[in-house]
Design an enzyme around this catalytic site. Structure first.
Site, PDB file in Angstrom:
ATOM      1  N   ASP A 258       0.823  -1.202   0.000  1.00 31.41           N
ATOM      2  CA  ASP A 258       0.000   0.000   0.000  1.00 31.41           C
ATOM      3  C   ASP A 258       0.862   1.258   0.000  1.00 31.41           C
ATOM      4  OD1 ASP A 258       0.909  -0.435   2.599  1.00 31.41           O
ATOM      5  OD2 ASP A 258      -1.028  -0.073   3.558  1.00 31.41           O
TER       6      ASP A 258
ATOM      7  N   THR B 175       9.791   3.925   5.418  1.00 31.24           N
ATOM      8  CA  THR B 175      11.238   3.745   5.621  1.00 31.24           C
ATOM      9  C   THR B 175      11.803   2.694   4.675  1.00 31.24           C
ATOM     10  OG1 THR B 175      11.000   2.042   7.322  1.00 31.24           O
ATOM     11  CG2 THR B 175      11.066   4.358   8.064  1.00 31.24           C
ATOM     12  N   GLY B 176      10.993   1.708   4.316  1.00 31.83           N
ATOM     13  CA  GLY B 176      11.433   0.630   3.435  1.00 31.83           C
ATOM     14  C   GLY B 176      12.049  -0.544   4.176  1.00 31.83           C
TER      15      GLY B 176
ATOM     16  N   THR C  30      10.854  -2.889   6.423  1.00 32.13           N
ATOM     17  CA  THR C  30      10.124  -4.158   6.399  1.00 32.13           C
ATOM     18  C   THR C  30      10.154  -4.755   5.006  1.00 32.13           C
ATOM     19  OG1 THR C  30       8.672  -3.378   8.173  1.00 32.13           O
ATOM     20  CG2 THR C  30       7.902  -5.259   6.879  1.00 32.13           C
ATOM     21  N   LEU C  31       9.904  -3.945   3.995  1.00 34.70           N
ATOM     22  CA  LEU C  31       9.852  -4.449   2.626  1.00 34.70           C
ATOM     23  C   LEU C  31      11.219  -4.933   2.147  1.00 34.70           C
ATOM     24  CD1 LEU C  31       7.714  -4.946   0.554  1.00 34.70           C
ATOM     25  CD2 LEU C  31       8.097  -2.670  -0.349  1.00 34.70           C
TER      26      LEU C  31
ATOM     27  N   LYS D 284       6.710   7.282  -0.021  1.00 34.28           N
ATOM     28  CA  LYS D 284       7.268   8.430   0.704  1.00 34.28           C
ATOM     29  C   LYS D 284       8.790   8.325   0.684  1.00 34.28           C
ATOM     30  CE  LYS D 284       3.856   8.888   4.400  1.00 34.28           C
ATOM     31  NZ  LYS D 284       3.727   8.917   5.880  1.00 34.28           N
TER      32      LYS D 284
ATOM     33  N   PHE E 257       0.816  11.761   7.389  1.00 33.45           N
ATOM     34  CA  PHE E 257       0.147  10.529   7.786  1.00 33.45           C
ATOM     35  C   PHE E 257      -1.185  10.492   7.055  1.00 33.45           C
ATOM     36  CE2 PHE E 257      -2.242   7.528  10.229  1.00 33.45           C
ATOM     37  CZ  PHE E 257      -1.293   6.563  10.538  1.00 33.45           C
TER      38      PHE E 257
ATOM     39  N   ASP F  19      -4.933   2.742   7.145  1.00 33.46           N
ATOM     40  CA  ASP F  19      -5.747   2.956   8.334  1.00 33.46           C
ATOM     41  C   ASP F  19      -5.028   3.759   9.411  1.00 33.46           C
ATOM     42  OD1 ASP F  19      -5.118   0.548  10.799  1.00 33.46           O
ATOM     43  OD2 ASP F  19      -3.906   0.750   8.992  1.00 33.46           O
TER      44      ASP F  19
ATOM     45  N   ARG G 283     -10.071   2.732   6.550  1.00 29.81           N
ATOM     46  CA  ARG G 283      -9.659   1.983   5.355  1.00 29.81           C
ATOM     47  C   ARG G 283     -10.671   2.119   4.223  1.00 29.81           C
ATOM     48  NH1 ARG G 283      -5.328  -1.395   6.619  1.00 29.81           N
ATOM     49  NH2 ARG G 283      -5.267  -2.158   8.762  1.00 29.81           N
TER      50      ARG G 283
END
Length: 171
Positions: A97, A101-102, A104-105, A128, A149, A156, A162
């Site tokens: 979505d 920060t990137g 986790t991905l 972002k 945000f 959400d 959502r």
């Protein structure tokens, strides 16, 4: 909390989905199978809209991952729901979505590359880049947004908002 300020309209989102799908269709053609992995929970709306615009044979699966506790990164990737699909030797598209920060991905991408896909690309609805703390770049990027945000279109705030058809700024 105020969510009355619309950042991205429903029409802009529809146009973004069409544009992103067109690029994916161009890259993969109509013959080669693509495994689409939606990252829960936020990407479910974008994933549903996107796959309806794709021309190639697809398999859809979902993952739920986290590397955060509260607002702080743990540095570890926690898999809450793993794939039910074997991706070895397959073209894989991770659908997210929003990329912030990137962290986790990037960890997820490294983990999935260990499962030996034929190819692995990342698609995001919203990006972002001003918040990125690593070199992760999406292969397919919907809309670049400022550091606000946002909620709506699957995103959400504590599980709420959502269902907005547009993207709104939380104040």
């Amino acid at each position: 909390m105020d969510t009355s300020t619309v950042m991205i309209s429903e029409e802009q989102i529809r146009n973004m989905v069409t544009d992103v799908a067109s690029k994916i269709n161009s890259d993969y053609g109509s013959e080669e199978e693509l495994i689409v992995i939606g990252i829960l929970t936020g990407s479910y709306v974008f994933t549903a809209d996107l796959v309806r615009e794709l021309n190639m044979p697809i398999t859809i699966d979902f993952m739920q991952v986290s590397s955060y506790e509260g607002q702080n990164s743990t540095g570890l990737l926690k898999i809450k729901k793993d794939l039910g699909t074997d991706i070895e030797g397959k073209n894989v598209l991770i659908v997210e979505d929003i990329i912030d920060t990137g962290n986790t991905l990037k960890k997820l991408k490294e983990m999935l590359l260990g499962r030996n896909p034929k190819s692995l690309k990342i698609c995001t609805a919203f990006d972002k880049p001003s918040r990125r703390v690593n070199d992760l770049k999406p292969d397919y990027n919907g809309i670049v947004i400022p550091d606000e945000f946002i909620v709506g279109y699957g995103l959400d705030y504590d599980g709420k908002y959502r269902n907005f058809k547009d993207i709104r700024i939380v104040r």
